[in-house]
Each structure stands twice: as structure tokens, then as C-alpha cells.
Design a protein around this motif. Structure first.
Motif, PDB file in Angstrom:
ATOM      1  N   GLY A  49       0.699  -1.355  -0.015  1.00 15.05           N
ATOM      2  CA  GLY A  49       0.036   0.021  -0.048  1.00 15.05           C
ATOM      3  C   GLY A  49       0.832   1.087  -0.089  1.00 15.05           C
ATOM      4  O   GLY A  49       2.185   1.343  -0.494  1.00 15.05           O
ATOM      5  N   ILE A  50       0.202   2.452   0.506  1.00 13.05           N
ATOM      6  CA  ILE A  50       0.808   3.570   0.307  1.00 13.05           C
ATOM      7  C   ILE A  50       1.889   4.073   1.318  1.00 13.05           C
ATOM      8  O   ILE A  50       2.263   5.400   1.322  1.00 13.05           O
ATOM      9  CB  ILE A  50      -0.381   4.690   0.138  1.00 13.05           C
ATOM     10  CG1 ILE A  50      -1.004   5.112   1.811  1.00 13.05           C
ATOM     11  CG2 ILE A  50      -1.273   4.445  -0.825  1.00 13.05           C
ATOM     12  CD1 ILE A  50      -1.979   6.061   1.539  1.00 13.05           C
ATOM     13  N   ALA A  51       2.155   3.221   2.386  1.00 11.17           N
ATOM     14  CA  ALA A  51       2.870   3.671   3.597  1.00 11.17           C
ATOM     15  C   ALA A  51       4.211   4.270   3.303  1.00 11.17           C
ATOM     16  O   ALA A  51       4.842   5.104   3.671  1.00 11.17           O
ATOM     17  CB  ALA A  51       3.174   2.503   4.469  1.00 11.17           C
ATOM     18  N   ALA A  52       4.846   3.551   2.190  1.00 13.28           N
ATOM     19  CA  ALA A  52       6.322   3.999   1.623  1.00 13.28           C
ATOM     20  C   ALA A  52       6.331   5.520   1.325  1.00 13.28           C
ATOM     21  O   ALA A  52       7.336   6.192   1.202  1.00 13.28           O
ATOM     22  CB  ALA A  52       6.689   3.070   0.595  1.00 13.28           C
ATOM     23  N   THR A  53       5.116   5.933   0.920  1.00 13.15           N
ATOM     24  CA  THR A  53       5.176   7.517   0.643  1.00 13.15           C
ATOM     25  C   THR A  53       5.498   8.289   1.537  1.00 13.15           C
ATOM     26  O   THR A  53       5.921   9.368   1.337  1.00 13.15           O
ATOM     27  CB  THR A  53       3.573   7.891   0.202  1.00 13.15           C
ATOM     28  OG1 THR A  53       2.875   6.774  -0.740  1.00 13.15           O
ATOM     29  CG2 THR A  53       3.548   9.336  -0.362  1.00 13.15           C
ATOM     30  N   ALA A  54       5.475   7.703   2.860  1.00 12.07           N
ATOM     31  CA  ALA A  54       5.965   8.738   4.055  1.00 12.07           C
ATOM     32  C   ALA A  54       7.428   9.294   3.795  1.00 12.07           C
ATOM     33  O   ALA A  54       7.826  10.159   4.198  1.00 12.07           O
ATOM     34  CB  ALA A  54       5.708   7.755   5.219  1.00 12.07           C
ATOM     35  N   TYR A  55       8.330   8.146   3.097  1.00  2.00           N
ATOM     36  CA  TYR A  55       9.698   8.689   2.810  1.00  2.00           C
ATOM     37  C   TYR A  55       9.756   9.935   1.979  1.00  2.00           C
ATOM     38  O   TYR A  55      10.605  10.697   2.076  1.00  2.00           O
ATOM     39  CB  TYR A  55      10.591   7.493   2.295  1.00  2.00           C
ATOM     40  CG  TYR A  55      10.441   6.308   3.277  1.00  2.00           C
ATOM     41  CD1 TYR A  55      11.791   6.242   4.113  1.00  2.00           C
ATOM     42  CD2 TYR A  55       9.836   5.302   3.157  1.00  2.00           C
ATOM     43  CE1 TYR A  55      12.152   5.356   4.972  1.00  2.00           C
ATOM     44  CE2 TYR A  55       9.980   4.225   3.984  1.00  2.00           C
ATOM     45  CZ  TYR A  55      11.129   4.267   4.720  1.00  2.00           C
ATOM     46  OH  TYR A  55      11.475   3.177   5.773  1.00  2.00           O
ATOM     47  N   GLU A  56       8.767   9.850   1.172  1.00  2.00           N
ATOM     48  CA  GLU A  56       8.768  11.240  -0.017  1.00  2.00           C
ATOM     49  C   GLU A  56       8.305  12.309   0.837  1.00  2.00           C
ATOM     50  O   GLU A  56       8.877  13.415   0.717  1.00  2.00           O
ATOM     51  CB  GLU A  56       7.771  10.702  -1.284  1.00  2.00           C
ATOM     52  CG  GLU A  56       8.454   9.468  -1.919  1.00  2.00           C
ATOM     53  CD  GLU A  56       9.825   9.616  -2.229  1.00  2.00           C
ATOM     54  OE1 GLU A  56      10.122  10.421  -3.039  1.00  2.00           O
ATOM     55  OE2 GLU A  56      10.628   8.570  -1.586  1.00  2.00           O
ATOM     56  N   TRP A  57       7.124  12.236   1.531  1.00  2.00           N
ATOM     57  CA  TRP A  57       6.726  13.280   2.246  1.00  2.00           C
ATOM     58  C   TRP A  57       7.604  13.812   3.372  1.00  2.00           C
ATOM     59  O   TRP A  57       7.294  14.915   3.638  1.00  2.00           O
ATOM     60  CB  TRP A  57       5.379  13.204   2.676  1.00  2.00           C
ATOM     61  CG  TRP A  57       4.258  12.847   1.493  1.00  2.00           C
ATOM     62  CD1 TRP A  57       4.709  13.147   0.181  1.00  2.00           C
ATOM     63  CD2 TRP A  57       2.982  12.554   1.182  1.00  2.00           C
ATOM     64  NE1 TRP A  57       3.699  13.075  -1.048  1.00  2.00           N
ATOM     65  CE2 TRP A  57       2.860  12.295  -0.031  1.00  2.00           C
ATOM     66  CE3 TRP A  57       2.052  11.963   2.243  1.00  2.00           C
ATOM     67  CZ2 TRP A  57       1.380  12.188  -0.400  1.00  2.00           C
ATOM     68  CZ3 TRP A  57       0.839  11.659   1.873  1.00  2.00           C
ATOM     69  CH2 TRP A  57       0.485  11.807   0.339  1.00  2.00           C
ATOM     70  N   ASN A  58       8.185  12.955   3.990  1.00  2.00           N
ATOM     71  CA  ASN A  58       9.265  13.320   4.889  1.00  2.00           C
ATOM     72  C   ASN A  58      10.252  14.196   4.282  1.00  2.00           C
ATOM     73  O   ASN A  58      10.817  15.565   5.012  1.00  2.00           O
ATOM     74  CB  ASN A  58       9.959  12.227   5.583  1.00  2.00           C
ATOM     75  CG  ASN A  58      10.880  12.418   6.855  1.00  2.00           C
ATOM     76  OD1 ASN A  58      11.714  13.013   6.665  1.00  2.00           O
ATOM     77  ND2 ASN A  58      10.283  12.216   7.993  1.00  2.00           N
ATOM     78  N   GLY A  59      10.686  13.927   3.099  1.00  2.00           N
ATOM     79  CA  GLY A  59      11.700  14.803   2.299  1.00  2.00           C
ATOM     80  C   GLY A  59      11.181  16.149   2.099  1.00  2.00           C
ATOM     81  O   GLY A  59      11.960  17.074   1.872  1.00  2.00           O
ATOM     82  N   MET A  60       9.607  16.272   1.973  1.00  2.00           N
ATOM     83  CA  MET A  60       9.205  17.579   1.658  1.00  2.00           C
ATOM     84  C   MET A  60       9.695  18.661   2.926  1.00  2.00           C
ATOM     85  O   MET A  60      10.117  19.793   2.343  1.00  2.00           O
ATOM     86  CB  MET A  60       7.675  17.544   1.719  1.00  2.00           C
ATOM     87  CG  MET A  60       6.757  17.203   0.708  1.00  2.00           C
ATOM     88  SD  MET A  60       5.339  16.908   0.855  1.00  2.00           S
ATOM     89  CE  MET A  60       4.915  18.663   0.736  1.00  2.00           C
ATOM     90  N   PHE A  61       9.824  18.136   4.036  1.00  2.00           N
ATOM     91  CA  PHE A  61      10.056  19.114   5.097  1.00  2.00           C
ATOM     92  C   PHE A  61      11.594  19.152   5.185  1.00  2.00           C
ATOM     93  O   PHE A  61      12.338  20.326   5.604  1.00  2.00           O
ATOM     94  CB  PHE A  61       9.566  18.460   6.453  1.00  2.00           C
ATOM     95  CG  PHE A  61       8.075  18.352   6.658  1.00  2.00           C
ATOM     96  CD1 PHE A  61       7.404  19.462   6.692  1.00  2.00           C
ATOM     97  CD2 PHE A  61       7.587  17.239   6.438  1.00  2.00           C
ATOM     98  CE1 PHE A  61       5.840  19.252   6.836  1.00  2.00           C
ATOM     99  CE2 PHE A  61       6.049  17.155   6.302  1.00  2.00           C
ATOM    100  CZ  PHE A  61       5.367  18.136   6.503  1.00  2.00           C
ATOM    101  N   CYS A  62      12.486  18.031   5.112  1.00  2.00           N
ATOM    102  CA  CYS A  62      13.569  17.973   5.195  1.00  2.00           C
ATOM    103  C   CYS A  62      14.533  19.008   4.237  1.00  2.00           C
ATOM    104  O   CYS A  62      15.701  19.562   4.458  1.00  2.00           O
ATOM    105  CB  CYS A  62      14.395  16.751   5.307  1.00  2.00           C
ATOM    106  SG  CYS A  62      13.863  15.713   6.644  1.00  2.00           S
ATOM    107  N   VAL A  63      14.135  19.071   3.052  1.00  2.00           N
ATOM    108  CA  VAL A  63      14.719  19.892   1.950  1.00  2.00           C
ATOM    109  C   VAL A  63      14.528  21.453   2.381  1.00  2.00           C
ATOM    110  O   VAL A  63      15.386  22.105   1.918  1.00  2.00           O
ATOM    111  CB  VAL A  63      13.998  19.595   0.535  1.00  2.00           C
ATOM    112  CG1 VAL A  63      12.753  20.020   0.399  1.00  2.00           C
ATOM    113  CG2 VAL A  63      15.201  20.269  -0.535  1.00  2.00           C
ATOM    114  N   LEU A  64      13.416  21.867   2.996  1.00  2.83           N
ATOM    115  CA  LEU A  64      13.224  23.087   3.410  1.00  2.83           C
ATOM    116  C   LEU A  64      14.274  23.314   4.771  1.00  2.83           C
ATOM    117  O   LEU A  64      14.606  24.453   4.874  1.00  2.83           O
ATOM    118  CB  LEU A  64      11.748  23.247   4.102  1.00  2.83           C
ATOM    119  CG  LEU A  64      10.736  23.036   2.736  1.00  2.83           C
ATOM    120  CD1 LEU A  64       9.499  23.201   3.214  1.00  2.83           C
ATOM    121  CD2 LEU A  64      11.081  24.163   1.647  1.00  2.83           C
ATOM    122  N   VAL A  65      14.427  22.396   5.577  1.00  6.86           N
ATOM    123  CA  VAL A  65      15.335  22.566   6.450  1.00  6.86           C
ATOM    124  C   VAL A  65      16.604  22.691   6.064  1.00  6.86           C
ATOM    125  O   VAL A  65      17.386  23.663   6.616  1.00  6.86           O
ATOM    126  CB  VAL A  65      15.461  21.200   7.308  1.00  6.86           C
ATOM    127  CG1 VAL A  65      16.689  21.252   8.537  1.00  6.86           C
ATOM    128  CG2 VAL A  65      13.990  21.062   8.195  1.00  6.86           C
TER     129      VAL A  65
END
Length: 543
Positions: A49-65
């Protein structure tokens, strides 16, 4: 090539420091998304299912950091590479050597072997050759089904060759949730929130491949704009890769969702499972022959480009940071020969590693990448965070924290490969540290252990020289958010005059201007809040 002075460091490595925000953002996203994503994310979508998407959306925040917190420090320090920053911040040589060795391990285990495996699998599905895997994208397929139809049909996508008395081959009940059970699930939600963030911070804020793109921006505003663009683009992998993988399971359940190890071995050569063929199967079965061949040629070209880039970076790290350290009088001819021989050695090691990539993590390529990252990257992230935001950190503390973290991570990684996950229906006889401690939880333990050791040793030994700390940490006048962060970490407010003086001594080595026009700065900060809000909404909606 035409506009920049490629004979200089700034011109060759950083495009003359003249890149504007949109190529910076596009380059960040393109550098991040590769064959492992198309094969691995689609495979994880098909399997669980979709749980691995969390890795991508975690990157949304880290690239801003990276753009708002780390990049001003890197720019002020005037560095081109991440080992160079640690050298400037801590002094000595052993940190640089140790980090170079660790980066080579990461490249072998999570980049070169993964790209080879992904490339061979695609070719195997297309030409039925006895190879390993490859990569190419098919965004249009997502439009074949609405999300509602997908949710209804995914749970019915059950292989016909499963044992009716077991759960083998059945879709997960939590397939459409990102937050899952903290004890029994494949991706426990506390690990997703905390354990996933440490490797993500390493990747987005300290990995040379990513940071170098941001350092090439003409000024800090364009670097921030590029980070915002990349962050928005990170929304797409759910629709570009994960949903198509789930659709592939619906269309080809007996192949993608095979449950019997013998049948899986016959289908894709991997008894652990065939979920990683989900994306190639869509391309091969649904595209017309001409377009299929065109996409194969593009895939092979992209794969070669990816591998040559990694080979070049790895060879450079080995020859310049390791070989030249032990043989400081080596000639340029010797370094060239050593670099080429080392590439051959990398190829051999990576090919020998491919069977372990196949067997690991139930045959899910993307989960394999993330598990290895969780074992090797958190200590580096901790060292960079302490080096950037706590001036009391010294070289002894950073090195001890890094050494302990690498030792712990390597032991867990070896145990993972010695005690492979049981195939469906087999009893789990792995030791408790492997069976019961999820790799994301281990990432949390690893980060905390490295942090405690680095802080303790730093406090018990002499503080670093003030001039070294100032040269590595002085940046632009901090924003309110930055000043709050520095205060929480025990750092004093930076003095603007000292910053300008430090910047003046760097000359051309300062890679980008830290100046920001007030109006542009406000626009960027508003977009930052919008992007963060979009990320929080997506997490909450799919949680």
C-alpha cells in the motif's frame, strides 16, 4: 558549460554559482528520484500500500530544513563539499577519512548495487533475458483508475496460487494508511515520524549530491526557491509511482502478488517476492511496441548516467580523501590509475551484493534502501547537526559519536543479512534484536546513542578553538526562527560585523551570496508556510 569558467572550482562544481531557483529545484528532485524509486516505490505500493510514501513526504520538510537552516551556514563557511565542512569545523584528518569510508559503504550498498539490480529487472521483464532489473516511468496509467476504484479493487487483487489457510498473498488491511500499528506493522508510526527523519536529514541536508545543487544557486533566495519547488514536487511520487504499483497488482495479481516461493522464483527469479516487477510490468504490457522500445533506450541511458556519476564520485572520494592521505607524494598518473582500478573493484563488489539486495526485506527494493540507510546515516546526521548548531562540539566528541554509531549500524546490518526474513508461512527464528526491533526504531536508538556519546565526550574534553568555530558557523544575520533555534541549542547570537569580516576573508571560495531582498524574503517565507501546510494536510489526510 558555455557561460561558466570550468577551470575554477566554483565554475566546474557549482555551475559558476549562477543557477536560478527553478533549475535548482528541478535538479534537487531529479537527483533524488531515480531507478530505485520507480522500481522500489511501485513495488512497495504493490506489496503493502501507500505507507512508503511517507519517505517522500518526509523529504518535503527536510529539503526546507536544508535551505532555511543548514545552507546559510554552508555558504558562510565557503565550502564546496560536506567532508570539507567537517574539516573546517573540527580540524584534523580522521573525521574526513572516516566519513569518506562511510560514504563509500553507503554508495555501494544503497546506490550502485540498487541501480544495477533495478536496471537488470526492467530488461528482464522486457526481453526475458536472465538479468537483474531497470527503470522507467508511466504517469498516465494512474488515470486509468480513480482513487476510489483503486481502493476497492486493490483489496480484491489476490493471487490464485496462494495457500488458502494463510495470509500469504493477501493485501494489507492498512494498505491506504501511512500511520500504522507501532508494534506489529511493517512501518510503525513512531518510527515513521522520528526514526525516518534522521536518515532523511542526512540525505537532504548533508549528502554531497543534494547540497551541491543548492550551493550552485546564485544566492540564498534562489536556493530557498529551489528547495520549495523540490518540496512541492515531492507530493508527486504517490501518484507517479505508488498508485501505479498498486494498479499493477490489480491487473497482474498472479505475477506481482505471487505468494509461493517456487512460483515467484519462476516469475522473476526472486523467491522472496515479485512486487518489484510492478512498474516494469505496466510499461511492458500496456505501452505499444515502439514506445516501449523508446522508453527502454531512455531507461538504459539514464541508468548508465546514474552509474557513471556514482562511479565518478566514489572514485574521487577514494583517491583524493583516502589514497592521497596514505601516499601524499603520489603522482597524478598514479591517482588516475588507482581511480580506474577502484571503479572496477566497486563494480565487482556491487555485483556480488545484488543477491543480498534481492533477498532482503521480503523482496521490496525500496524498503531495502531505507533499512540500510537507517543503519549507516543517522550518526552522520547527528554529527552535522551538532557541528552546525552546538558550538561546544569538538572533534573528539564528533569522532567518538560517529565511531560508535557506525559500529552499531554495521553490526545490525550484518545481522540483517545473516538472518534473512522468513518466507511466507515459515517460522521466524531470527534473534530478537532483528525480529522485534524495527529498522526505524533502530535508527532512533542509533541517533540517540551517537548524540549522547558525542555530547558527553565533548563536555569532558577541551572545547574547540574559538576561531575554528567562528569560521565554520558564522553566517548571515539570523532570522527569528534561526535565532530561536540557536538559542535552544545553546549558541550565542552571531554578530553581523564579524560575519562580514569572515566573509571578506574567503574571497571567491564563498559559493553563493547570503543576501536576500526583503520583499523576496517575505514571499519565500509565505511559500514556506504554504508548503509546510500542504505537507501537514497530506500526512493528516492519509494517516
Amino acid at each position: 558549460m558555455w557561460k561558466t569558467k570550468r577551470s575554477t572550482v566554483k565554475g566546474y562544481f557549482l555551475a559558476g554559482g549562477e543557477m536560478v531557483w527553478w533549475p535548482v529545484g528541478a535538479s534537487l528532485f531529479a537527483s533524488n528520484v531515480g531507478s530505485g524509486h520507480f522500481i522500489g516505490l511501485a513495488g512497495s505500493g504493490a506489496a503493502s500500500g501507500i505507507a512508503a510514501t511517507a519517505y517522500e513526504w518526509n523529504g518535503m520538510f527536510c529539503v526546507l530544513v536544508l535551505a532555511w537552516l543548514f545552507l546559510p551556514i554552508y555558504i558562510a563557511a565557503g565550502v564546496t563539499t560536506m567532508p570539507e565542512y567537517l574539516q573546517r569545523r573540527f580540524g584534523g584528518k580522521r573525521m574526513q577519512i572516516f566519513l569518506a569510508i562511510l560514504y563509500l559503504f553507503i554508495y555501494i550498498f544503497t546506490k550502485i548495487s540498487v541501480d544495477m539490480y533495478a536496471g537488470a529487472l526492467f530488461i528482464q521483464q522486457a526481453l526475458h533475458w536472465d538479468l537483474y532489473v531497470a527503470v522507467i516511468g508511466l504517469l498516465v496509467i494512474t488515470a486509468v483508475y480513480t482513487v476510489a476504484d483503486l481502493q476497492d479493487r486493490y483489496f480484491k487483487a489476490v493471487t490464485s496460487n496462494r495457500d488458502g489457510n494463510s495470509s500469504c498473498g493477501l493485501p494489507r488491511e492498512d494498505a491506504f494508511h501511512i500511520f500504522r500499528d507501532p508494534v506489529t506493522s511493517d512501518l510503525p508510526w513512531p518510527g515513521v515520524l522520528v526514526g525516518m527523519t534522521l536518515p532523511s536529514l542526512w540525505y537532504w541536508c548533508t549528502d554531497q549530491v543534494i547540497v551541491q545543487r543548492s550551493l550552485a544557486a546564485k544566492n540564498l533566495s534562489h536556493a530557498k526557491g529551489g528547495a520549495l519547488l523540490a518540496s512541492y514536487l515531492k507530493i508527486l511520487p504517490l501518484f507517479m509511482m505508488v498508485f501505479p504499483g498498486m494498479i499493477s497488482r490489480i491487473l497482474f495479481p498472479d505475477l506481482v502478488a505471487c505468494a509461493d516461493p517456487a512460483i515467484c522464483k519462476e516469475i522473476c527469479g526472486n523467491p522472496s517476492g515479485c512486487s518489484d516487477i510492478a512498474y516494469p510490468k505496466l510499461v511492458i504490457e500496456l505501452l505499444p511496441i515502439g514506445l516501449r522500445g523508446l522508453m527502454m533506450s531512455v531507461m538504459i541511458a539514464a541508468l548508465m548516467s546514474s552509474l557513471t556519476s556514482i562511479f565518478n564520485s566514489s572514485s574521487t572520494i577514494f583517491t583524493m580523501d583516502l589514497w592521497r592521505h596514505f601516499r601524499p607524494l603520489s603522482s597524478e598518473w598514479e591517482l588516475m590509475i588507482v581511480g580506474r582500478v577502484f571503479v572496477l573493484l566497486l563494480v565487482v563488489i556491487s555485483i556480488l551484493w545484488i543477491p543480498l539486495v534481492q533477498a532482503s526485506q521480503g523482496g521490496q527494493l525500496f524498503i531495502y534502501i531505507q533499512s540500510i540507510s537507517s543503519y549507516l546515516q543517522p550518526p552522520i546526521a547527528v554529527v552535522f547537526i551538532l557541528g552546525c548548531f552546538w558550538k561546544r562540539t569538538n572533534e573528539k566528541g564528533a569522532f567518538c559519536g560517529l565511531l560508535l554509531g557506525m559500529a552499531m549500524g554495521m553490526i545490525r546490518m550484518v545481522l540483517d543479512f545473516v538472518y534473512l526474513p522468513p518466507q511466507c508461512g515459515e517460522p521466524d527464528q531470527r534473534p530478537a534484536v532483528v525480529k522485534d526491533v524495527h529498522y526505524l526504531y533502530f535508527s532512533m536508538i542509533l541517533g540517540m546513542a551517537s548524540l549522547i556519546v558525542a555530547v558527553a565526550v565533548s563536555l569532558l574534553t577541551e572545547p574547540p578553538p574559538e576561531e575554528r568555530v567562528r569560521s565554520a558557523l558564522d553566517g548571515k544575520k539570523a532570522s527569528k526562527l534561526m535565532r530561536l533555534m540557536l538559542w535552544l541549542c545553546g549558541m550565542e547570537r552571531q554578530d553581523g560585523d564579524a560575519t562580514q569580516a569572515a566573509a571578506g576573508t574567503k574571497g571567491e571560495t564563498a559559493m553563493a551570496s547570503a543576501k536576500e531582498a526583503p520583499a523576496v524574503k517575505h514571499i519565500l517565507n509565505v511559500n514556506l508556510m504554504l508548503c509546510l501546510s500542504a505537507g501537514v494536510f497530506l500526512w493528516a489526510y492519509f494517516a
